[in-house]
Design a protein around this motif. Structure first.
Motif, PDB file in Angstrom:
ATOM      1  N   VAL A 108       0.946  -1.270  -0.019  1.00 52.53           N
ATOM      2  CA  VAL A 108      -0.011  -0.031  -0.143  1.00 52.53           C
ATOM      3  C   VAL A 108       0.906   1.242   0.008  1.00 52.53           C
ATOM      4  CG1 VAL A 108      -1.992   1.257   1.146  1.00 52.53           C
ATOM      5  CG2 VAL A 108      -1.876  -1.278   1.139  1.00 52.53           C
ATOM      6  N   ILE A 109       0.443   2.304  -0.640  1.00 47.88           N
ATOM      7  CA  ILE A 109       1.357   3.532  -0.713  1.00 47.88           C
ATOM      8  C   ILE A 109       0.271   4.812  -0.589  1.00 47.88           C
ATOM      9  CG2 ILE A 109       2.491   5.199  -2.062  1.00 47.88           C
ATOM     10  CD1 ILE A 109       3.307   2.955  -3.853  1.00 47.88           C
ATOM     11  N   LYS A 110       0.665   5.433   0.538  1.00 49.82           N
ATOM     12  CA  LYS A 110      -0.426   6.439   0.914  1.00 49.82           C
ATOM     13  C   LYS A 110       0.341   7.749   0.569  1.00 49.82           C
ATOM     14  CE  LYS A 110      -3.294   4.261   4.206  1.00 49.82           C
ATOM     15  NZ  LYS A 110      -3.898   4.302   5.611  1.00 49.82           N
ATOM     16  N   ILE A 111      -0.314   8.949  -0.191  1.00 47.75           N
ATOM     17  CA  ILE A 111       0.554  10.168  -0.488  1.00 47.75           C
ATOM     18  C   ILE A 111      -0.424  11.211   0.121  1.00 47.75           C
ATOM     19  CG2 ILE A 111       1.653  11.120  -2.549  1.00 47.75           C
ATOM     20  CD1 ILE A 111       1.194   8.615  -4.107  1.00 47.75           C
ATOM     21  N   ASN A 112       0.161  11.828   0.807  1.00 46.29           N
ATOM     22  CA  ASN A 112      -0.548  13.125   1.592  1.00 46.29           C
ATOM     23  C   ASN A 112      -0.593  14.174   0.505  1.00 46.29           C
ATOM     24  OD1 ASN A 112      -1.210  12.651   4.534  1.00 46.29           O
ATOM     25  ND2 ASN A 112       0.693  11.757   4.132  1.00 46.29           N
ATOM     26  N   ASN A 113      -1.447  14.948   0.327  1.00 45.28           N
ATOM     27  CA  ASN A 113      -1.853  16.302  -0.331  1.00 45.28           C
ATOM     28  C   ASN A 113      -1.519  15.962  -1.900  1.00 45.28           C
ATOM     29  OD1 ASN A 113      -2.720  17.621   2.000  1.00 45.28           O
ATOM     30  ND2 ASN A 113      -0.610  17.456   2.711  1.00 45.28           N
ATOM     31  N   ARG A 114      -1.653  14.965  -2.463  1.00 45.86           N
ATOM     32  CA  ARG A 114      -1.303  14.881  -3.998  1.00 45.86           C
ATOM     33  C   ARG A 114      -2.176  13.678  -4.659  1.00 45.86           C
ATOM     34  NH1 ARG A 114       1.652  12.141  -7.541  1.00 45.86           N
ATOM     35  NH2 ARG A 114       2.966  13.257  -9.079  1.00 45.86           N
ATOM     36  N   ASN A 115      -2.569  14.272  -5.771  1.00 41.00           N
ATOM     37  CA  ASN A 115      -3.559  13.432  -6.514  1.00 41.00           C
ATOM     38  C   ASN A 115      -2.789  12.886  -7.621  1.00 41.00           C
ATOM     39  OD1 ASN A 115      -5.788  14.025  -5.051  1.00 41.00           O
ATOM     40  ND2 ASN A 115      -6.313  15.635  -6.131  1.00 41.00           N
ATOM     41  N   LEU A 116      -2.861  11.780  -8.245  1.00 38.14           N
ATOM     42  CA  LEU A 116      -1.967  11.148  -9.330  1.00 38.14           C
ATOM     43  C   LEU A 116      -2.530  11.843 -10.744  1.00 38.14           C
ATOM     44  CD1 LEU A 116      -1.623   7.251  -8.572  1.00 38.14           C
ATOM     45  CD2 LEU A 116      -0.317   9.340  -7.840  1.00 38.14           C
ATOM     46  N   THR A 117      -1.730  11.799 -11.600  1.00 39.58           N
ATOM     47  CA  THR A 117      -2.004  12.038 -12.777  1.00 39.58           C
ATOM     48  C   THR A 117      -2.656  10.842 -13.740  1.00 39.58           C
ATOM     49  OG1 THR A 117      -0.032  11.587 -14.098  1.00 39.58           O
ATOM     50  CG2 THR A 117      -0.208  13.777 -13.027  1.00 39.58           C
ATOM     51  N   LYS A 118      -3.212  11.042 -14.791  1.00 44.53           N
ATOM     52  CA  LYS A 118      -3.880   9.863 -15.443  1.00 44.53           C
ATOM     53  C   LYS A 118      -2.800   8.994 -16.072  1.00 44.53           C
ATOM     54  CE  LYS A 118      -6.352   8.892 -19.844  1.00 44.53           C
ATOM     55  NZ  LYS A 118      -6.489   9.578 -21.239  1.00 44.53           N
ATOM     56  N   GLU A 119      -1.620   9.856 -16.477  1.00 42.48           N
ATOM     57  CA  GLU A 119      -0.435   8.995 -17.108  1.00 42.48           C
ATOM     58  C   GLU A 119       0.202   8.164 -15.755  1.00 42.48           C
ATOM     59  OE1 GLU A 119      -0.723  12.360 -17.531  1.00 42.48           O
ATOM     60  OE2 GLU A 119      -1.420  12.015 -19.512  1.00 42.48           O
ATOM     61  N   GLU A 120       0.087   8.534 -14.882  1.00 44.60           N
ATOM     62  CA  GLU A 120       0.840   7.848 -13.471  1.00 44.60           C
ATOM     63  C   GLU A 120      -0.134   6.752 -13.327  1.00 44.60           C
ATOM     64  OE1 GLU A 120       3.188  11.245 -10.681  1.00 44.60           O
ATOM     65  OE2 GLU A 120       0.974  11.017 -11.028  1.00 44.60           O
ATOM     66  N   VAL A 121      -1.514   6.832 -13.172  1.00 44.37           N
ATOM     67  CA  VAL A 121      -2.410   5.532 -13.169  1.00 44.37           C
ATOM     68  C   VAL A 121      -2.226   4.651 -14.292  1.00 44.37           C
ATOM     69  CG1 VAL A 121      -4.619   4.913 -12.934  1.00 44.37           C
ATOM     70  CG2 VAL A 121      -3.791   7.140 -11.692  1.00 44.37           C
ATOM     71  N   GLU A 122      -2.178   4.965 -15.521  1.00 44.02           N
ATOM     72  CA  GLU A 122      -1.782   4.050 -16.353  1.00 44.02           C
ATOM     73  C   GLU A 122      -0.804   3.183 -16.342  1.00 44.02           C
ATOM     74  OE1 GLU A 122      -2.146   6.733 -19.907  1.00 44.02           O
ATOM     75  OE2 GLU A 122      -4.466   6.751 -19.672  1.00 44.02           O
ATOM     76  N   LYS A 123       0.517   3.982 -15.932  1.00 44.59           N
ATOM     77  CA  LYS A 123       1.706   3.174 -15.731  1.00 44.59           C
ATOM     78  C   LYS A 123       1.503   2.090 -14.548  1.00 44.59           C
ATOM     79  CE  LYS A 123       4.578   6.445 -18.153  1.00 44.59           C
ATOM     80  NZ  LYS A 123       5.600   7.270 -18.061  1.00 44.59           N
ATOM     81  N   ILE A 124       0.755   2.521 -13.629  1.00 39.31           N
ATOM     82  CA  ILE A 124       0.563   1.652 -12.523  1.00 39.31           C
ATOM     83  C   ILE A 124      -0.392   0.419 -12.890  1.00 39.31           C
ATOM     84  CG2 ILE A 124      -0.661   1.352 -10.176  1.00 39.31           C
ATOM     85  CD1 ILE A 124       0.051   4.287  -9.540  1.00 39.31           C
ATOM     86  N   ALA A 125      -1.009   0.589 -13.799  1.00 36.30           N
ATOM     87  CA  ALA A 125      -1.731  -0.581 -14.310  1.00 36.30           C
ATOM     88  C   ALA A 125      -0.732  -1.673 -14.995  1.00 36.30           C
ATOM     89  CB  ALA A 125      -2.967   0.255 -15.332  1.00 36.30           C
ATOM     90  N   ILE A 126       0.142  -0.853 -15.547  1.00 36.33           N
ATOM     91  CA  ILE A 126       1.034  -1.998 -16.146  1.00 36.33           C
ATOM     92  C   ILE A 126       1.857  -2.911 -15.059  1.00 36.33           C
ATOM     93  CG2 ILE A 126       3.465  -1.945 -17.473  1.00 36.33           C
ATOM     94  CD1 ILE A 126       0.919  -1.285 -19.333  1.00 36.33           C
ATOM     95  N   LEU A 127       2.197  -2.111 -14.086  1.00 38.72           N
ATOM     96  CA  LEU A 127       3.097  -3.151 -13.032  1.00 38.72           C
ATOM     97  C   LEU A 127       2.092  -3.766 -12.095  1.00 38.72           C
ATOM     98  CD1 LEU A 127       5.521  -0.253 -12.158  1.00 38.72           C
ATOM     99  CD2 LEU A 127       5.934  -2.187 -13.243  1.00 38.72           C
ATOM    100  N   ALA A 128       1.010  -3.230 -11.877  1.00 32.91           N
ATOM    101  CA  ALA A 128      -0.181  -3.668 -10.823  1.00 32.91           C
ATOM    102  C   ALA A 128      -1.568  -3.746 -11.278  1.00 32.91           C
ATOM    103  CB  ALA A 128      -0.009  -3.099  -9.579  1.00 32.91           C
ATOM    104  N   PRO A 129      -2.060  -4.690 -12.368  1.00 39.87           N
ATOM    105  CA  PRO A 129      -3.168  -4.428 -12.875  1.00 39.87           C
ATOM    106  C   PRO A 129      -4.431  -4.583 -11.991  1.00 39.87           C
ATOM    107  CG  PRO A 129      -1.854  -6.741 -13.613  1.00 39.87           C
ATOM    108  CD  PRO A 129      -1.264  -5.692 -12.627  1.00 39.87           C
ATOM    109  N   ASN A 130      -4.254  -5.053 -10.912  1.00 41.31           N
ATOM    110  CA  ASN A 130      -5.362  -5.208  -9.983  1.00 41.31           C
ATOM    111  C   ASN A 130      -5.345  -4.115  -8.894  1.00 41.31           C
ATOM    112  OD1 ASN A 130      -6.590  -7.863 -11.075  1.00 41.31           O
ATOM    113  ND2 ASN A 130      -4.698  -8.699 -10.324  1.00 41.31           N
TER     114      ASN A 130
END
Length: 151
Positions: free
Chosen positions: A59-81
């Protein structure tokens, strides 16, 4: 209130993003992908937590920051679930499972002869198959699996 002895406390965040259901072995890769040295606020990373679905998870918890669409897409490559939750005032206001997009950039092509490795051209890959993951370079048509992908 003290957590039971069999539980490891992971601090709650007031505002920010929680990335959950990461395979433990991919958690630090996801963290590196997010370029944490650029963050100004605290980040909590937990590894090898018990999970009914994954056995062990991160689990990763990031204070005061939202992810970009591109970051979420790359996370999907590494961790599809994985799931990405937006937190406001300590509550989950939005929770989404990541999805590999039909087209994605910012990945290195594994073909040494690909034009993207010789010229300043942005890579573009098309999704061929979601599980197991297979993507195709739009320039050289090399098909890559998850193990071939460098972000």
């Amino acid at each position: 209130m003290k957590a039971p002895e069999h539980m490891i406390p992971v601090p709650a965040i007031k505002e920010g993003t929680v990335i959950d259901h990461l395979p433990s072995r991919e958690t630090l890769k996801v963290m590196k992908l997010l370029n944490p040295q650029e963050f100004e606020h605290p980040i909590a990373v937990a590894l090898n937590l018990d999970s009914k679905k994954l056995g062990k998870k991160g689990v990763i918890k990031i204070n005061n920051r939202n992810l970009t669409k591109e970051e979420v897409e790359k996370i999907a490559i590494l961790a599809p679930n994985a799931t990405v939750s937006l937190i406001k005032n300590y509550k989950v206001v939005e929770k989404n499972r990541v999805r590999v997009p039909k087209k994605i950039g910012g990945i290195l092509c594994s073909n040494p002869n690909c034009i993207t490795n010789k010229e300043p051209v942005e890579t573009v890959f098309e999704l061929v198959q979601e599980s197991p993951l297979r993507i195709r370079c739009q320039f050289c048509e090399r098909i890559m699996s998850r193990k071939d992908i460098a972000l």
